[in-house]
Design a protein around this motif. Structure first.
Motif, PDB file in Angstrom:
ATOM      1  N   ARG A  50       0.877  -1.219   0.002  1.00 11.19           N
ATOM      2  CA  ARG A  50      -0.034   0.103   0.143  1.00 11.19           C
ATOM      3  C   ARG A  50       0.907   1.294  -0.043  1.00 11.19           C
ATOM      4  NH1 ARG A  50      -3.305  -1.532   5.569  1.00 11.19           N
ATOM      5  NH2 ARG A  50      -1.102  -1.973   5.854  1.00 11.19           N
ATOM      6  N   TYR A  51       0.344   2.311  -0.423  1.00 12.62           N
ATOM      7  CA  TYR A  51       1.084   3.439  -0.436  1.00 12.62           C
ATOM      8  C   TYR A  51       1.291   3.982   1.028  1.00 12.62           C
ATOM      9  CZ  TYR A  51       0.292   4.672  -5.371  1.00 12.62           C
ATOM     10  OH  TYR A  51       0.071   4.759  -6.382  1.00 12.62           O
ATOM     11  N   PRO A  52       2.502   4.507   1.446  1.00 19.17           N
ATOM     12  CA  PRO A  52       2.771   4.836   2.639  1.00 19.17           C
ATOM     13  C   PRO A  52       1.998   6.152   3.005  1.00 19.17           C
ATOM     14  CG  PRO A  52       4.568   5.556   1.433  1.00 19.17           C
ATOM     15  CD  PRO A  52       3.513   4.662   0.584  1.00 19.17           C
ATOM     16  N   ASP A  53       1.655   6.413   4.370  1.00 23.16           N
ATOM     17  CA  ASP A  53       0.871   7.356   4.808  1.00 23.16           C
ATOM     18  C   ASP A  53       2.009   8.862   4.723  1.00 23.16           C
ATOM     19  OD1 ASP A  53       0.176   9.506   6.276  1.00 23.16           O
ATOM     20  OD2 ASP A  53      -0.560   8.327   8.250  1.00 23.16           O
ATOM     21  N   ASP A  54       1.490   9.466   3.891  1.00 26.25           N
ATOM     22  CA  ASP A  54       2.200  10.600   3.287  1.00 26.25           C
ATOM     23  C   ASP A  54       2.810  11.646   4.336  1.00 26.25           C
ATOM     24  OD1 ASP A  54       3.570  11.955   1.237  1.00 26.25           O
ATOM     25  OD2 ASP A  54       2.330  13.399   1.270  1.00 26.25           O
ATOM     26  N   ALA A  55       1.993  11.573   5.594  1.00 18.05           N
ATOM     27  CA  ALA A  55       2.310  12.585   6.640  1.00 18.05           C
ATOM     28  C   ALA A  55       3.490  11.910   7.472  1.00 18.05           C
ATOM     29  CB  ALA A  55       1.272  12.746   7.582  1.00 18.05           C
ATOM     30  N   TYR A  56       3.968  10.678   7.183  1.00 16.26           N
ATOM     31  CA  TYR A  56       4.947   9.747   8.015  1.00 16.26           C
ATOM     32  C   TYR A  56       5.110  10.364   9.385  1.00 16.26           C
ATOM     33  CZ  TYR A  56       6.474   9.028   3.056  1.00 16.26           C
ATOM     34  OH  TYR A  56       6.598   8.509   1.866  1.00 16.26           O
ATOM     35  N   PRO A  57       4.091  10.072  10.259  1.00 20.79           N
ATOM     36  CA  PRO A  57       4.041  10.682  11.798  1.00 20.79           C
ATOM     37  C   PRO A  57       4.956   9.985  12.340  1.00 20.79           C
ATOM     38  CG  PRO A  57       1.990   9.337  11.252  1.00 20.79           C
ATOM     39  CD  PRO A  57       2.731   9.364   9.808  1.00 20.79           C
ATOM     40  N   PHE A  59       7.890   8.544  11.719  1.00 23.52           N
ATOM     41  CA  PHE A  59       9.265   8.898  11.299  1.00 23.52           C
ATOM     42  C   PHE A  59       9.528  10.287  11.696  1.00 23.52           C
ATOM     43  CE2 PHE A  59      12.125  11.041   8.315  1.00 23.52           C
ATOM     44  CZ  PHE A  59      13.365  10.059   8.229  1.00 23.52           C
ATOM     45  N   ARG A  60       8.592  11.257  11.563  1.00 25.58           N
ATOM     46  CA  ARG A  60       8.940  12.592  11.710  1.00 25.58           C
ATOM     47  C   ARG A  60       8.762  12.794  13.377  1.00 25.58           C
ATOM     48  NH1 ARG A  60       4.052  15.400   9.347  1.00 25.58           N
ATOM     49  NH2 ARG A  60       4.909  17.270  10.153  1.00 25.58           N
ATOM     50  N   ASP A  61       8.249  12.069  14.211  1.00 26.02           N
ATOM     51  CA  ASP A  61       8.124  12.189  15.512  1.00 26.02           C
ATOM     52  C   ASP A  61       9.696  11.832  15.668  1.00 26.02           C
ATOM     53  OD1 ASP A  61       5.559  13.064  15.883  1.00 26.02           O
ATOM     54  OD2 ASP A  61       4.767  11.151  16.361  1.00 26.02           O
ATOM     55  N   ALA A  62      10.061  10.756  15.459  1.00 22.60           N
ATOM     56  CA  ALA A  62      11.218  10.205  15.975  1.00 22.60           C
ATOM     57  C   ALA A  62      12.448  11.162  15.660  1.00 22.60           C
ATOM     58  CB  ALA A  62      11.595   8.635  15.043  1.00 22.60           C
ATOM     59  N   ALA A  63      12.220  11.688  14.364  1.00 21.58           N
ATOM     60  CA  ALA A  63      13.402  12.801  13.904  1.00 21.58           C
ATOM     61  C   ALA A  63      13.301  14.011  14.626  1.00 21.58           C
ATOM     62  CB  ALA A  63      13.190  13.255  12.417  1.00 21.58           C
ATOM     63  N   ALA A  64      12.195  14.448  14.981  1.00 25.58           N
ATOM     64  CA  ALA A  64      12.066  15.593  15.919  1.00 25.58           C
ATOM     65  C   ALA A  64      12.813  15.440  17.416  1.00 25.58           C
ATOM     66  CB  ALA A  64      10.645  15.843  16.126  1.00 25.58           C
ATOM     67  N   ASP A  65      12.418  14.227  17.802  1.00 30.18           N
ATOM     68  CA  ASP A  65      12.989  13.712  19.231  1.00 30.18           C
ATOM     69  C   ASP A  65      14.246  13.788  18.908  1.00 30.18           C
ATOM     70  OD1 ASP A  65      12.747  12.662  22.034  1.00 30.18           O
ATOM     71  OD2 ASP A  65      13.700  11.015  21.114  1.00 30.18           O
ATOM     72  N   TYR A  66      14.853  13.158  17.709  1.00 34.40           N
ATOM     73  CA  TYR A  66      16.438  12.907  17.800  1.00 34.40           C
ATOM     74  C   TYR A  66      17.075  14.062  17.854  1.00 34.40           C
ATOM     75  CZ  TYR A  66      20.766  11.673  15.156  1.00 34.40           C
ATOM     76  OH  TYR A  66      21.901  11.411  14.753  1.00 34.40           O
ATOM     77  N   VAL A  67      16.713  15.336  16.683  1.00 33.74           N
ATOM     78  CA  VAL A  67      17.312  16.392  16.927  1.00 33.74           C
ATOM     79  C   VAL A  67      17.227  17.473  17.877  1.00 33.74           C
ATOM     80  CG1 VAL A  67      17.557  16.471  14.349  1.00 33.74           C
ATOM     81  CG2 VAL A  67      15.449  17.520  15.528  1.00 33.74           C
ATOM     82  N   SER A  68      16.042  17.286  18.733  1.00 34.06           N
ATOM     83  CA  SER A  68      15.742  17.918  19.783  1.00 34.06           C
ATOM     84  C   SER A  68      16.831  17.712  21.055  1.00 34.06           C
ATOM     85  CB  SER A  68      14.405  17.634  20.469  1.00 34.06           C
ATOM     86  OG  SER A  68      13.394  18.141  19.513  1.00 34.06           O
ATOM     87  N   ARG A  69      17.462  16.726  21.050  1.00 25.57           N
ATOM     88  CA  ARG A  69      18.475  16.127  21.874  1.00 25.57           C
ATOM     89  C   ARG A  69      19.572  16.873  21.719  1.00 25.57           C
ATOM     90  NH1 ARG A  69      17.898  11.103  24.646  1.00 25.57           N
ATOM     91  NH2 ARG A  69      15.698  10.507  24.696  1.00 25.57           N
TER      92      ARG A  69
END
Length: 356
Positions: A50-57, A59-69
């Motif tokens: 199936r097509y991925p969720d284009d919002a990528y919630p 992945f984006r949450d993990a990325a935001a947490d990662y750079v916030s550190r």
């Protein structure tokens, strides 16, 4: 992207070998990977019908947490734009910022793709000594549409002072200039990110730190108008489901990141101090501290040119990067920092090449 600019452009050389019988020191990729990657990939592959969720919630949450550190600024999902690798984030930033004829300041020596991406947009490229980028003043920025900083810089390995980068960002805002910071290798260090700084676009690559260059996962971080333009221009479904799932899994493995940083710091210093006579580390030659997962080596005193050192190492089963393809380097090779046993072999081969 301008069609006439594409006609005049060329590909940029990079390191990397696909020969499994050669020790790979020419590409700056972590030789280790987080636990559980294969299982996560296989589960995500089942979902790829199936097509991925284009919002990528996730992945984006993990990325935001990662750079916030790595920054005191508050980074949320809304600031993250997923991309298939760090280079895709760079291209998106160039494409959404530049008009034909715009002036771009790029560091040198540094990653060759910056000038190429600017060329493809029909922009005018001016090269600035990489260690002078943070000192650009209002006069230099007055007619510049974009300034690029690579932190840590590839191939020299040195990192910018964070306060100096923030001061540069403020001057760029005053001049109406966008600052693009390539943090492809920042995850190997404990240096703070520029993510979330107004007027700044940060490009991040997952594939180097987490040892998965073939996965193609990365992201950009921006606020305000820069963020809005990146989000609008991003291709729909631009990150495959397996890449998004594995990327989120890796970004949340903070113990792996900490262990990698410790190993790289120790092994990088061991490579520098273990070099044979005739080979000098860039750090020693310039008195600048390097922190990246690679070391730039001056081989002018070995009796061979850089291409000769590359060939001699390859004959002995080790691939190193000819760094003369970077602006201003005429007698240099670059080597990645790998495992202790592999680094021992690199030092042995370099000593043999010098003595031959």
């Amino acid at each position: 992207m301008r069609p006439d600019a594409v006609d005049a452009a060329e590909r940029v050389p990079h390191g990397g070998t696909r020969d499994p019988d050669v020790l790979e020191f020419s590409a700056n990729v972590n030789p280790e990977r987080p636990d559980g990657v294969r299982a996560v990939y296989e589960r995500a592959l089942d979902d790829a019908t199936r097509y991925p969720d284009d919002a990528y919630p996730a992945f984006r949450d993990a990325a935001a947490d990662y750079v916030s550190r790595g920054t005191a600024r508050g980074i949320g999902r809304e600031h993250v734009v997923p991309t298939p690798g760090g280079l895709a984030a760079l291209r998106l930033a160039f494409a959404t910022t530049l008009d034909p004829g715009d002036r771009v300041l790029v560091p040198a020596p540094s990653f060759g793709e910056y000038a190429r991406e600017a060329d493809l947009q029909g922009a005018t490229v001016d090269r600035v000594a990489h260690d002078a980028v943070v000192d650009l003043d209002a006069g230099a920025l007055a007619d510049a549409r974009l300034v690029v900083a690579c932190n840590p810089n590839n191939p020299t390995g040195d990192v910018y002072d964070h306060d100096a980068l923030c001061a540069l960002a403020a001057r760029c805002r005053d001049a109406g200039t966008t600052l693009l910071v390539d943090e492809a290798f920042l995850g190997f260090t404990d240096e703070p990110s520029m993510a979330g700084e107004p007027g700044v676009v940060v490009a991040r690559s997952l594939t180097k730190l987490f040892g998965l260059p073939g996965l193609r996962a990365g992201f950009a971080v921006a606020t305000g108008r820069e963020r809005d333009r990146l989000r609008t221009a991003r291709r729909t479904w631009n990150l495959g489901a397996p890449a998004a799932a594995v990327g989120a899994h890796c970004l949340r493995d903070h113990d792996f990141v900490a262990d990698t940083r410790e190993r790289v710091a120790v092994e990088r210093d061991r490579i520098r101090t273990g070099l044979p006579d005739g080979v000098r580390a860039y750090d020693d030659a310039t008195d600048r501290d390097g922190v990246a997962p690679f070391v730039l080596l001056d081989v002018a005193d070995t009796g061979r040119d850089a291409a000769g050192v590359v060939a001699a190492c390859r004959e002995r089963g080790v691939a190193v990067r000819d760094a003369t393809t970077f602006d201003g380097l005429d007698a240099h090779v670059r080597v990645a920092v790998r495992t202790p046993a592999e680094n021992d072999e690199l030092l042995r081969v370099l000593a043999e090449v010098v003595d031959a």
